[in-house]
Design an enzyme around this catalytic site. Structure first.
Site, PDB file in Angstrom:
ATOM      1  N   CYS A  70     -25.169  22.235  11.503  1.00  0.00           N
ATOM      2  CA  CYS A  70     -24.554  20.952  11.148  1.00  0.00           C
ATOM      3  C   CYS A  70     -24.280  20.121  12.401  1.00  0.00           C
ATOM      4  O   CYS A  70     -23.814  20.654  13.405  1.00  0.00           O
ATOM      5  CB  CYS A  70     -23.245  21.214  10.406  1.00  0.00           C
ATOM      6  SG  CYS A  70     -22.316  19.712  10.030  1.00  0.00           S
TER       7      CYS A  70
ATOM      8  N   LYS B 213     -10.514  22.554  21.306  1.00  0.00           N
ATOM      9  CA  LYS B 213     -11.951  22.285  21.380  1.00  0.00           C
ATOM     10  C   LYS B 213     -12.679  23.352  20.572  1.00  0.00           C
ATOM     11  O   LYS B 213     -12.301  24.513  20.581  1.00  0.00           O
ATOM     12  CB  LYS B 213     -12.409  22.322  22.840  1.00  0.00           C
ATOM     13  CG  LYS B 213     -13.892  22.130  23.022  1.00  0.00           C
ATOM     14  CD  LYS B 213     -14.310  21.983  24.473  1.00  0.00           C
ATOM     15  CE  LYS B 213     -14.175  23.250  25.253  1.00  0.00           C
ATOM     16  NZ  LYS B 213     -14.735  23.169  26.613  1.00  0.00           N
TER      17      LYS B 213
ATOM     18  N   HIS C  41     -24.394  15.949   5.296  1.00  0.00           N
ATOM     19  CA  HIS C  41     -24.763  14.726   6.017  1.00  0.00           C
ATOM     20  C   HIS C  41     -25.401  13.697   5.095  1.00  0.00           C
ATOM     21  O   HIS C  41     -25.294  12.496   5.345  1.00  0.00           O
ATOM     22  CB  HIS C  41     -25.710  15.055   7.191  1.00  0.00           C
ATOM     23  CG  HIS C  41     -26.964  15.722   6.778  1.00  0.00           C
ATOM     24  ND1 HIS C  41     -27.065  17.101   6.660  1.00  0.00           N
ATOM     25  CD2 HIS C  41     -28.170  15.214   6.444  1.00  0.00           C
ATOM     26  CE1 HIS C  41     -28.289  17.410   6.278  1.00  0.00           C
ATOM     27  NE2 HIS C  41     -28.983  16.286   6.136  1.00  0.00           N
TER      28      HIS C  41
ATOM     29  N   CYS D 158     -25.455  24.078   8.361  1.00  0.00           N
ATOM     30  CA  CYS D 158     -25.570  22.860   7.561  1.00  0.00           C
ATOM     31  C   CYS D 158     -25.599  23.202   6.080  1.00  0.00           C
ATOM     32  O   CYS D 158     -26.252  24.157   5.667  1.00  0.00           O
ATOM     33  CB  CYS D 158     -26.852  22.113   7.948  1.00  0.00           C
ATOM     34  SG  CYS D 158     -27.161  20.642   6.955  1.00  0.00           S
TER      35      CYS D 158
ATOM     36  N   CYS E  71     -22.995  16.751  11.602  1.00  0.00           N
ATOM     37  CA  CYS E  71     -22.151  15.671  11.080  1.00  0.00           C
ATOM     38  C   CYS E  71     -20.679  16.087  10.960  1.00  0.00           C
ATOM     39  O   CYS E  71     -19.828  15.250  10.699  1.00  0.00           O
ATOM     40  CB  CYS E  71     -22.660  15.203   9.715  1.00  0.00           C
ATOM     41  SG  CYS E  71     -22.370  16.381   8.357  1.00  0.00           S
TER      42      CYS E  71
END
Length: 165
Positions: free
Chosen positions: A129, A112, A144, A140, A131
């Site tokens: 982020c 995880k 995306h 990010c 995505c």
């Protein structure tokens, strides 16, 4: 006569589907399809040849308007469904859209992924982020945008801003 009995309010019985003369709603439907519609179609001046259409009078064309409208409507509905012109927009097909895995490549060896960020370490604005495609994950990098174009998705980043003191 049966239609008059059905439409005349003084002749309506207590039962919602039957009138005083024993006429039901299905009797009216049967009367239309077995009597009225065939009589209308037989009365139409449909010529035997294509050239015969040029000799039809204006009154003949007016009498044929309901039939022409019905045929044009059926043709439109068929073609609109065939070519999907009702404005429905389907998402572009891609392997990414079919793949149920959210995280394609980041830290796959871990069971995880959990990222902790100390609030004091944040700048005035930090963009994270969501995505799972960023090369700078957890931050990010705009990946995306490409992901959304390929899959029809609409994912964007999480933007965290500090309040001004």
């Amino acid at each position: 006569v049966k239609v008059f009995v059905l439409l005349n309010p003084s002749k309506v019985s207590a039962h919602p589907s039957t009138c005083a003369g024993g006429v039901t709603a299905m009797d009216v439907v049967k009367f239309f399809f077995h009597t009225q519609l065939p009589a209308y179609l037989k009365s139409l001046p449909i010529p035997n040849t294509a050239a015969g259409f040029t000799r039809l009078s204006g009154d003949d064309w007016v009498r044929m308007l309901p039939l022409i409208g019905f045929i044009v409507t059926l043709l439109y509905l068929f073609l609109a469904n065939l070519f999907d012109t009702f404005g429905r927009k389907e998402a572009p097909k891609s392997s990414a859209a079919k793949d149920p895995i959210v995280n394609p490549s980041i830290d796959k060896e871990k069971d995880k992924i959990a990222t902790a960020v100390d609030v004091d370490d944040l700048s005035d604005k930090t963009v994270y982020c969501r995505c799972w495609r960023s090369k700078k994950f957890p931050l990010c990098d705009g990946s995306h945008n490409n992901h959304n174009k390929e899959t029809g998705d609409n994912v964007g980043p999480l933007i965290v801003k500090k309040k001004a003191d």
